[in-house]
Design an enzyme around this catalytic site. Structure first.
Site, PDB file in Angstrom:
ATOM      1  N   LYS A   7      10.882  -3.171   4.549  1.00 33.78           N
ATOM      2  CA  LYS A   7       9.892  -3.163   5.639  1.00 33.78           C
ATOM      3  C   LYS A   7       8.866  -4.277   5.443  1.00 33.78           C
ATOM      4  O   LYS A   7       8.565  -5.030   6.365  1.00 33.78           O
ATOM      5  CB  LYS A   7       9.175  -1.804   5.652  1.00 33.78           C
ATOM      6  CG  LYS A   7       7.917  -1.788   6.527  1.00 33.78           C
ATOM      7  CD  LYS A   7       7.240  -0.439   6.555  1.00 33.78           C
ATOM      8  CE  LYS A   7       6.320  -0.141   5.415  1.00 33.78           C
ATOM      9  NZ  LYS A   7       4.974  -0.737   5.505  1.00 33.78           N
ATOM     10  N   ASN A   8       8.322  -4.356   4.226  1.00 28.32           N
ATOM     11  CA  ASN A   8       7.187  -5.256   4.030  1.00 28.32           C
ATOM     12  C   ASN A   8       7.575  -6.731   3.922  1.00 28.32           C
ATOM     13  O   ASN A   8       6.704  -7.590   3.805  1.00 28.32           O
ATOM     14  CB  ASN A   8       6.356  -4.808   2.821  1.00 28.32           C
ATOM     15  CG  ASN A   8       5.595  -3.527   3.159  1.00 28.32           C
ATOM     16  OD1 ASN A   8       5.466  -3.164   4.331  1.00 28.32           O
ATOM     17  ND2 ASN A   8       5.114  -2.829   2.139  1.00 28.32           N
TER      18      ASN A   8
ATOM     19  N   CYS B 277      -6.831   3.069   8.121  1.00 27.66           N
ATOM     20  CA  CYS B 277      -5.642   3.832   8.453  1.00 27.66           C
ATOM     21  C   CYS B 277      -5.634   5.010   7.513  1.00 27.66           C
ATOM     22  O   CYS B 277      -6.603   5.267   6.824  1.00 27.66           O
ATOM     23  CB  CYS B 277      -4.384   2.997   8.320  1.00 27.66           C
ATOM     24  SG  CYS B 277      -3.904   2.736   6.640  1.00 27.66           S
TER      25      CYS B 277
ATOM     26  N   ARG C 190      -9.278  -0.111   4.536  1.00 28.90           N
ATOM     27  CA  ARG C 190      -8.500  -1.348   4.635  1.00 28.90           C
ATOM     28  C   ARG C 190      -9.214  -2.443   5.426  1.00 28.90           C
ATOM     29  O   ARG C 190      -8.703  -2.936   6.437  1.00 28.90           O
ATOM     30  CB  ARG C 190      -7.110  -1.055   5.184  1.00 28.90           C
ATOM     31  CG  ARG C 190      -6.386  -0.050   4.330  1.00 28.90           C
ATOM     32  CD  ARG C 190      -4.996   0.219   4.796  1.00 28.90           C
ATOM     33  NE  ARG C 190      -4.043  -0.787   4.330  1.00 28.90           N
ATOM     34  CZ  ARG C 190      -2.740  -0.735   4.597  1.00 28.90           C
ATOM     35  NH1 ARG C 190      -2.254   0.236   5.314  1.00 28.90           N
ATOM     36  NH2 ARG C 190      -1.927  -1.653   4.128  1.00 28.90           N
TER      37      ARG C 190
ATOM     38  N   ASP D 130       2.595   2.179  -3.868  1.00 32.40           N
ATOM     39  CA  ASP D 130       3.549   2.864  -2.981  1.00 32.40           C
ATOM     40  C   ASP D 130       4.447   3.846  -3.744  1.00 32.40           C
ATOM     41  O   ASP D 130       5.093   4.688  -3.126  1.00 32.40           O
ATOM     42  CB  ASP D 130       4.445   1.832  -2.270  1.00 32.40           C
ATOM     43  CG  ASP D 130       3.647   0.976  -1.310  1.00 32.40           C
ATOM     44  OD1 ASP D 130       2.777   1.511  -0.619  1.00 32.40           O
ATOM     45  OD2 ASP D 130       3.877  -0.250  -1.258  1.00 32.40           O
TER      46      ASP D 130
ATOM     47  N   ARG E 260       8.468   5.339   9.975  1.00 30.35           N
ATOM     48  CA  ARG E 260       7.888   4.000  10.082  1.00 30.35           C
ATOM     49  C   ARG E 260       8.517   3.078   9.046  1.00 30.35           C
ATOM     50  O   ARG E 260       8.558   1.872   9.223  1.00 30.35           O
ATOM     51  CB  ARG E 260       6.379   4.039   9.808  1.00 30.35           C
ATOM     52  CG  ARG E 260       5.579   4.741  10.878  1.00 30.35           C
ATOM     53  CD  ARG E 260       4.123   4.708  10.566  1.00 30.35           C
ATOM     54  NE  ARG E 260       3.662   3.321  10.639  1.00 30.35           N
ATOM     55  CZ  ARG E 260       2.410   2.953  10.811  1.00 30.35           C
ATOM     56  NH1 ARG E 260       1.470   3.869  10.929  1.00 30.35           N
ATOM     57  NH2 ARG E 260       2.069   1.692  10.865  1.00 30.35           N
TER      58      ARG E 260
HETATM   59  N1  EPU Z   1      -8.756  -5.182   0.751  1.00 32.14           N
HETATM   60  C1  EPU Z   1     -10.071  -5.401   1.082  1.00 32.14           C
HETATM   61  N2  EPU Z   1     -10.388  -6.501   1.809  1.00 32.14           N
HETATM   62  C2  EPU Z   1      -9.460  -7.389   2.250  1.00 32.14           C
HETATM   63  C3  EPU Z   1      -8.097  -7.156   1.924  1.00 32.14           C
HETATM   64  C4  EPU Z   1      -7.769  -6.046   1.165  1.00 32.14           C
HETATM   65  O1  EPU Z   1     -10.943  -4.618   0.716  1.00 32.14           O
HETATM   66  O2  EPU Z   1      -9.806  -8.369   2.934  1.00 32.14           O
HETATM   67  C5  EPU Z   1      -8.417  -4.011  -0.056  1.00 32.14           C
HETATM   68  C6  EPU Z   1      -7.478  -3.038   0.684  1.00 32.14           C
HETATM   69  O3  EPU Z   1      -8.227  -2.172   1.522  1.00 32.14           O
HETATM   70  C7  EPU Z   1      -6.807  -2.338  -0.465  1.00 32.14           C
HETATM   71  C8  EPU Z   1      -6.691  -3.426  -1.531  1.00 32.14           C
HETATM   72  O4  EPU Z   1      -7.652  -4.436  -1.174  1.00 32.14           O
HETATM   73  O5  EPU Z   1      -7.609  -1.285  -0.927  1.00 32.14           O
HETATM   74  C9  EPU Z   1      -5.326  -4.078  -1.621  1.00 32.14           C
HETATM   75  O6  EPU Z   1      -4.946  -4.484  -0.333  1.00 32.14           O
HETATM   76  P1  EPU Z   1      -3.795  -5.513   0.007  1.00 32.14           P
HETATM   77  O7  EPU Z   1      -4.346  -6.441   1.034  1.00 32.14           O
HETATM   78  O8  EPU Z   1      -3.200  -6.098  -1.225  1.00 32.14           O
HETATM   79  O9  EPU Z   1      -2.714  -4.548   0.658  1.00 32.14           O
HETATM   80  P2  EPU Z   1      -2.060  -4.750   2.055  1.00 32.14           P
HETATM   81  O10 EPU Z   1      -1.636  -6.161   2.164  1.00 32.14           O
HETATM   82  O11 EPU Z   1      -2.892  -4.165   3.126  1.00 32.14           O
HETATM   83  C10 EPU Z   1       0.435  -4.378   1.411  1.00 32.14           C
HETATM   84  C11 EPU Z   1       1.544  -3.484   1.872  1.00 32.14           C
HETATM   85  C12 EPU Z   1       1.288  -2.073   1.361  1.00 32.14           C
HETATM   86  C13 EPU Z   1       1.303  -2.132  -0.157  1.00 32.14           C
HETATM   87  C14 EPU Z   1       0.240  -3.129  -0.658  1.00 32.14           C
HETATM   88  C15 EPU Z   1       0.336  -3.373  -2.155  1.00 32.14           C
HETATM   89  C16 EPU Z   1       2.304  -4.457   3.921  1.00 32.14           C
HETATM   90  C17 EPU Z   1       2.383  -4.386   5.402  1.00 32.14           C
HETATM   91  N3  EPU Z   1       1.596  -3.513   3.323  1.00 32.14           N
HETATM   92  O12 EPU Z   1      -0.766  -3.839   1.938  1.00 32.14           O
HETATM   93  O13 EPU Z   1       2.369  -1.267   1.801  1.00 32.14           O
HETATM   94  O14 EPU Z   1       1.010  -0.860  -0.662  1.00 32.14           O
HETATM   95  O15 EPU Z   1       0.414  -4.409  -0.016  1.00 32.14           O
HETATM   96  O16 EPU Z   1       1.537  -4.026  -2.457  1.00 32.14           O
HETATM   97  O17 EPU Z   1       2.882  -5.338   3.298  1.00 32.14           O
HETATM   98  C18 EPU Z   1       3.355   0.685   2.674  1.00 32.14           C
HETATM   99  O18 EPU Z   1       4.406   0.032   2.786  1.00 32.14           O
HETATM  100  O19 EPU Z   1       3.292   1.925   2.877  1.00 32.14           O
HETATM  101  C19 EPU Z   1       2.130  -0.016   2.316  1.00 32.14           C
HETATM  102  C20 EPU Z   1       0.936   0.545   2.419  1.00 32.14           C
END
Ligand code: EPU
Length: 439
Positions: free
Chosen positions: A23-24, A117, A122, A307, A420
């Protein structure tokens, strides 16, 4: 449709599973395809709700999309709108990645704030600062919750993330891929999906190199695909099936995976006394008489992934002792706890007084609701049937595993949330001998 699974648990699950596409990675390559000049074909795209929503969203922006089973062809040349609508964009957090292709195509765009979410607030503060450092101007319109963004000239400059972000890194890569200048991203996230996104773009003419956590991008004029790109398999799905087989005292051979991506998970499974047999393109996980209690703390890749922790927690309910699960990446990833308690699991929150929130956690601790980040699980309590409710994707897989362990008939509602991210989950579990149906 009741949107639930009716599960008859208590059986030992055994057999083989072929993983679906990740998915990701699929979500990011679909969005990155909009940067291209001409048609892009992706294969092994999972048929899951999130991908379905995203394809719908980009079609609404004017892209032409053809889908046959797991192959998707996207023609970005017909894109005609730079404002994703709130209804569809808000269903998908990753929709904010559209900043990159829409800014390159239209020089301006309006993107809704993805907002919180089920697993946390986030915010995208680091991501917005990163875009601004590369020359994008953004203005948040609180009246309608949209960011107005503009890109007057080719992206340039450098940005160092204060804490790594997975999709943030991917957004800046997409932003820097086109243009005339060299971009540098430091303290990037290290997830394998990022390397694969870079590969996808480089195969189409991009000039991106990643050394450790530093990414250097020399912008290019255009991106053109020469042959279809295959989405690699889903490591999170692999973890779910490995956990399911072992927690029901069975075994599974998981095909189509990339063993290196599961290195950390395999180390922990081995510590827990699970037999892990790694082959060139598959891994066998086998319950061999006991599951030992093993505590985990989540970390971004290459650590124990956030995850995977809900799955780990349900595995620990089957262990012979006490283990803790400490979440550091998202602030609200324990939605499954109350539901597992309904099945008779023994788990409780643990207060952590000696933790410095600002350095130990990857989410912003300031201003967010105080959440407890650690649970203690005492293994061995038999799980019984109950009606339980899914609140987020990975918790969904956990609840389904728990219902398959528990003797008797359970009802797991909000199946659409699990779907999803998991393709053909009922068929795959049934092929291992699990008894469940979708209603
Ligand atoms: N964060 C901030 N500010 C930002 C960006 C991130 O505070 O500007 C925080 C987030 O709220 C979180 C932490 O930093 O607490 C890490 O966030 P990150 O941006 O690394 O995660 P993400 O990109 O939102 C992706 C995956 C997640 C997976 C994480 C870790 C996708 C669409 N989502 O999330 O997948 O857990 O990286 O690898 O790629 C899932 O598949 O169920 C899922 C949640």
């Amino acid at each position: 449709m009741e949107d639930a699974y009716i599960v008859n648990g208590g059986n030992v699950l055994k057999g083989e599973v072929v993983l679906s596409g990740a998915k990701n990675l699929a979500l990011k390559t679909v969005i990155a395809s909009l940067l291209f000049e001409s048609k892009v074909t992706l294969t092994n795209v999972p048929k899951i709700n999130d991908v379905h929503e995203l394809l719908h969203l980009i079609k609404k922006l004017g892209a032409t999309v053809e889908q046959t089973e797991n192959t998707v062809t996207i023609d970005p040349s017909t894109l005609s709108s730079c404002k994703p609508d709130l209804l569809h964009a808000s269903k998908l957090r990753a929709s904010f990645l559209l900043f990159a292709p829409l800014l390159h195509k239209f020089r301006e765009c309006r993107i809704p704030n993805p907002g919180g979410c089920r697993i946390g607030m986030r915010p995208i503060d680091r991501i917005i600062s990163g875009m601004e450092a590369l020359g994008v101007t953004t203005e948040y319109q609180s009246k309608d919750g949209y960011y107005d963004a503009r890109l007057a000239q080719s992206p340039k400059g450098s940005y160092k993330f204060s804490k790594p972000t997975h999709t943030g890194t991917e957004l800046l890569i997409m932003l820097g891929a086109l243009g005339e200048n060299e971009i540098r991203i430091e303290n990037s996230a290290l997830e394998p999906e990022i390397d694969e996104l870079i590969l996808f773009l480089n195969k189409a003419g991009a000039k991106i190199t990643k050394v450790g956590a530093t990414i250097t991008i020399q912008g290019v004029k255009s991106l053109n695909q020469t042959k279809p790109f295959r989405i690699f398999s889903d490591r999170n799905e692999a973890v779910t099936f490995a956990t399911l087989a072992v927690a029901t005292k069975g075994s599974v051979e998981i095909h189509n995976l990339i063993p290196d991506q599961l290195h950390t998970f395999n180390e922990f499974m081995t510590k827990a006394g699970v037999k892990v047999l790694i082959r060139s393109n598959s891994i066998i996980y086998e319950y061999v008489g006991t599951v030992k209690p093993v505590s985990i703390t989540t970390e971004p890749h290459p650590g124990f992934m956030t995850d995977w922790q809900p799955n780990w927690a349900v595995l620990m309910t089957q262990s012979t002792g006490v283990a803790t699960v400490h979440e550091t990446v998202f602030e609200n990833r324990f939605s499954y706890v109350d539901e597992l308690l309904k099945l008779g699991a023994q788990m409780e929150y643990v207060e952590e007084s000696d933790i410095d929130n600002n350095t130990n956690y990857h989410f912003n601790t300031k201003g967010s609701k105080a959440m407890k980040q650690k649970i203690r699980i005492t293994g061995g309590a038999p799980l019984h049937s109950a009606a339980i409710k899914i609140a987020d994707l990975r918790a969904g897989a956990t609840l389904l595993i728990a219902a398959l362990i528990a003797d008797g008939e359970s009802v797991v509602t909000n199946a659409n949330i699990l779907e999803r991210g998991y393709e053909n989950i009922v068929e795959k579990i049934s092929s291992l001998g699990g008894k469940l149906k979708r209603v």
